[in-house]
Design an enzyme around this catalytic site. Structure first.
Site, PDB file in Angstrom:
ATOM      1  N   HIS A 275       0.832  -1.185   0.000  1.00 30.79           N
ATOM      2  CA  HIS A 275       0.000   0.000   0.000  1.00 30.79           C
ATOM      3  C   HIS A 275       0.875   1.246   0.000  1.00 30.79           C
ATOM      4  CE1 HIS A 275      -3.156   2.834   0.990  1.00 30.79           C
ATOM      5  NE2 HIS A 275      -3.980   1.902   0.544  1.00 30.79           N
TER       6      HIS A 275
ATOM      7  N   ASP B  33      -7.938  -5.077  -0.979  1.00 28.96           N
ATOM      8  CA  ASP B  33      -8.362  -5.875  -2.129  1.00 28.96           C
ATOM      9  C   ASP B  33      -8.061  -7.364  -1.980  1.00 28.96           C
ATOM     10  OD1 ASP B  33      -9.314  -3.702  -3.793  1.00 28.96           O
ATOM     11  OD2 ASP B  33      -7.238  -3.045  -3.774  1.00 28.96           O
TER      12      ASP B  33
HETATM   13  C1  COA Z   1      -0.257  -0.337  -4.085  1.00 28.72           C
HETATM   14  C2  COA Z   1       1.191  -0.146  -4.512  1.00 28.72           C
HETATM   15  C3  COA Z   1       1.211   0.522  -5.908  1.00 28.72           C
HETATM   16  C4  COA Z   1       1.855   0.764  -3.516  1.00 28.72           C
HETATM   17  O1  COA Z   1       3.132   0.803  -3.845  1.00 28.72           O
HETATM   18  P1  COA Z   1       4.204   1.853  -3.286  1.00 28.72           P
HETATM   19  O2  COA Z   1       4.154   1.992  -1.827  1.00 28.72           O
HETATM   20  O3  COA Z   1       4.133   3.058  -4.081  1.00 28.72           O
HETATM   21  O4  COA Z   1       5.471   1.108  -3.530  1.00 28.72           O
HETATM   22  P2  COA Z   1       6.072   0.605  -4.884  1.00 28.72           P
HETATM   23  O5  COA Z   1       5.082   0.105  -5.866  1.00 28.72           O
HETATM   24  O6  COA Z   1       7.028   1.653  -5.342  1.00 28.72           O
HETATM   25  O7  COA Z   1       6.838  -0.622  -4.263  1.00 28.72           O
HETATM   26  C5  COA Z   1       7.934  -0.511  -3.381  1.00 28.72           C
HETATM   27  C6  COA Z   1       8.693  -1.804  -3.472  1.00 28.72           C
HETATM   28  O8  COA Z   1       7.885  -2.855  -2.943  1.00 28.72           O
HETATM   29  C7  COA Z   1       7.564  -3.789  -3.964  1.00 28.72           C
HETATM   30  N1  COA Z   1       6.156  -4.132  -3.878  1.00 28.72           N
HETATM   31  C8  COA Z   1       5.129  -3.328  -3.512  1.00 28.72           C
HETATM   32  N2  COA Z   1       3.979  -3.996  -3.552  1.00 28.72           N
HETATM   33  C9  COA Z   1       4.278  -5.239  -3.993  1.00 28.72           C
HETATM   34  C10 COA Z   1       3.506  -6.373  -4.245  1.00 28.72           C
HETATM   35  N3  COA Z   1       2.191  -6.351  -4.106  1.00 28.72           N
HETATM   36  N4  COA Z   1       4.133  -7.476  -4.681  1.00 28.72           N
HETATM   37  C11 COA Z   1       5.477  -7.496  -4.847  1.00 28.72           C
HETATM   38  N5  COA Z   1       6.254  -6.444  -4.608  1.00 28.72           N
HETATM   39  C12 COA Z   1       5.665  -5.328  -4.181  1.00 28.72           C
HETATM   40  C13 COA Z   1       7.837  -3.075  -5.287  1.00 28.72           C
HETATM   41  O9  COA Z   1       8.134  -3.976  -6.312  1.00 28.72           O
HETATM   42  C14 COA Z   1       9.000  -2.183  -4.910  1.00 28.72           C
HETATM   43  O10 COA Z   1      10.171  -2.929  -4.914  1.00 28.72           O
HETATM   44  P3  COA Z   1      11.590  -2.273  -5.342  1.00 28.72           P
HETATM   45  O11 COA Z   1      11.812  -1.175  -4.346  1.00 28.72           O
HETATM   46  O12 COA Z   1      12.542  -3.409  -5.211  1.00 28.72           O
HETATM   47  O13 COA Z   1      11.411  -1.762  -6.726  1.00 28.72           O
HETATM   48  C15 COA Z   1       1.926  -1.515  -4.588  1.00 28.72           C
HETATM   49  O14 COA Z   1       2.048  -2.057  -3.305  1.00 28.72           O
HETATM   50  C16 COA Z   1       1.253  -2.484  -5.524  1.00 28.72           C
HETATM   51  O15 COA Z   1       1.427  -2.382  -6.746  1.00 28.72           O
HETATM   52  N6  COA Z   1       0.441  -3.452  -4.987  1.00 28.72           N
HETATM   53  C17 COA Z   1      -0.267  -4.383  -5.813  1.00 28.72           C
HETATM   54  C18 COA Z   1      -1.511  -3.752  -6.383  1.00 28.72           C
HETATM   55  C19 COA Z   1      -2.574  -3.565  -5.346  1.00 28.72           C
HETATM   56  O16 COA Z   1      -2.898  -4.449  -4.583  1.00 28.72           O
HETATM   57  N7  COA Z   1      -3.176  -2.374  -5.364  1.00 28.72           N
HETATM   58  C20 COA Z   1      -4.249  -2.011  -4.477  1.00 28.72           C
HETATM   59  C21 COA Z   1      -3.815  -1.012  -3.474  1.00 28.72           C
HETATM   60  S1  COA Z   1      -5.076  -0.719  -2.269  1.00 28.72           S
END
Ligand code: COA
Length: 393
Positions: free
Chosen positions: A263, A320
């Site tokens: 998240h 989700d």
């Molecule tokens: C929601 C989300 C975009 C938030 O991400 P964020 O805090 O901005 O962080 P990032 O996407 O930049 O991820 C940070 C790191 O954690 C990893 N990570 C984050 N969520 C992950 C997941 N669900 N599975 C695997 N790795 C994940 C990223 O790959 C990244 O790794 P890196 O630093 O080695 O590149 C992300 O967690 C995600 O894509 N989740 C899956 C989609 C989802 O469930 N969305 C609904 C949100 S309510």
């Protein structure tokens, strides 16, 4: 003129862009509050109607106010006939989120107060949107399956009536209550992508329906509301996988995400996920279909272990992850799951639109207008020499 703040290419993480009185998140501690009330309290004791009132009005209603609000929502359920007829001409393959996004402007042009910019008329529009979004979703689901849309059953709750209008089966009261709790849990979440989209659009003084249309578009993406549909796809794919932990390991080794985990704000368990996890287990037991919960928990356990080993201990299940098996158990198809999110978040979107339009948390309305650093072709302030088309052949 405002000072320039340089925070590029970080998706506005940690950048405070406005004040709001609607909701609050403590991402470190996993706390979510609507208008002062903890989400746990609202999930256990409130209803979606009461929560929608709270978000829009700012305070909990008394019995009379709640009854009046509910009656107004019930009375607004009638979707204009031209929209229902129109749906019958659309390709049955259309995704429900696209259909919903296309229908909101149609609901707008049928709204007699579309361009009346008072708080009262915006509240009336909000009530009509809250009432009609589930009706449109249910109608589309039936029409695409060659069935006639059903009239609402006004003796049922908001959630119960949706289940009825979608399936044509009077819902089990426990299931209807569970869906109502899901609607409470998803109703608002501060400046998430779709809410920000709504607020950004209405900051131009566009009407509420224009803002909501943008919000639906933002919600549809798989990193936002679309994640629940991705989770159910993952569960379907893994339902006969003997080595779930191996699949999770491989997925991460391939730099793929585990949908429903992680998240942007929560660095611990999403407080909403706890309710959905309990619900997935309980509903599964009740229906004799516990395997979906078991599979979800196996993925969760494996993923948390892998994240731990990779030093990513802040990635936990989000809203989700367990809403997907819950909706599946309720008979909601994968492609309808994000529309359930929309029929809840509409309450938060409308509350934010009103707050933005009427500057209820700040001194005066402000048009959002960030800046971008130009990193493209540059030939100086006089611009590049324009070659006529013939000369470029
Ligand atoms: C929601 C989300 C975009 C938030 O991400 P964020 O805090 O901005 O962080 P990032 O996407 O930049 O991820 C940070 C790191 O954690 C990893 N990570 C984050 N969520 C992950 C997941 N669900 N599975 C695997 N790795 C994940 C990223 O790959 C990244 O790794 P890196 O630093 O080695 O590149 C992300 O967690 C995600 O894509 N989740 C899956 C989609 C989802 O469930 N969305 C609904 C949100 S309510």
């Amino acid at each position: 003129m405002a000072d320039t703040v340089r925070v590029k290419n970080i998706g506005l993480r940690g950048v405070t862009v406005a004040d709001t009185k609607i909701s609050f998140i403590d991402g470190e501690q996993g706390i979510l509050i609507y208008r002062g009330y903890r989400i746990e309290e609202l999930a256990e004791r409130s209803s979606f109607m009461e929560t929608a009132y709270l978000l829009l009005d700012g305070a909990l209603p008394d019995r009379q106010e709640l009854d009046a609000f509910t009656a107004r929502v019930v009375a607004a359920r009638q979707v204009p006939e031209f929209i229902l007829n129109n749906l019958k001409t659309w390709p049955a393959s259309a995704h429900p989120m696209d259909v919903l996004q296309a229908c909101v402007p149609l609901l707008g042009i049928a709204d007699p107060e579309l361009r009346v910019e008072t708080r009262e008329s915006n509240l009336n529009q909000a009530i009509r949107l809250i009432a009609r979004i589930p009706v449109v979703v249910a109608a589309w689901h039936r029409v695409r399956n060659g069935l006639e849309p059903l009239p609402p059953d006004n003796t049922l709750t908001h959630a119960g009536n949706f289940l009825w209008q979608m399936s044509g089966v009077k819902p089990d009261p426990e299931m209807a209550r569970d869906l109502d709790v899901c609607l409470v849990l998803h109703a608002d979440h501060t400046f998430n992508a779709s809410t920000f989209a709504c607020r950004e659009v209405v900051s131009t003084r566009a009407h509420m329906y224009a803002g909501v249309t943008a919000g639906i578009g933002a919600l549809s993406g798989s990193l936002h509301g679309g994640a629940n549909a991705e989770v159910i796809k993952m569960l379907m794919r893994l339902k006969s996988e003997p080595d779930v932990a191996g699949w999770v390991r491989q997925q991460l080794a391939n730099n793929q995400k585990i949908m429903g985990m992680g998240h942007a704000v929560y660095k611990t368990m999403d407080p909403r996920a706890r309710f959905l996890k309990e619900m997935a287990e309980r509903l599964g037991k009740k229906l004799g279909r516990e395997h979906w919960f078991q599979l979800s928990s196996a993925i969760e356990t494996a993923a948390l272990q892998e994240f731990e080993q990779r030093g990513k201990t802040t990635i936990k299940p989000n809203v989700d992850f367990y809403s997907a098996p819950v909706y599946h158990l309720m008979g909601i198809t994968a492609d309808l799951m994000t529309t359930i999110f929309a029929m809840s978040r509409i309450a938060g979107w409308c509350a934010h639109i009103i707050e933005e339009k009427f500057a209820e948390a700040q001194g005066k309305p402000a048009l959002y207008r960030p800046e971008a650093e130009y990193v493209g072709e540059y030939c100086g302030l006089m611009g590049c020499a324009y070659e006529p088309l013939q000369a470029r052949d």
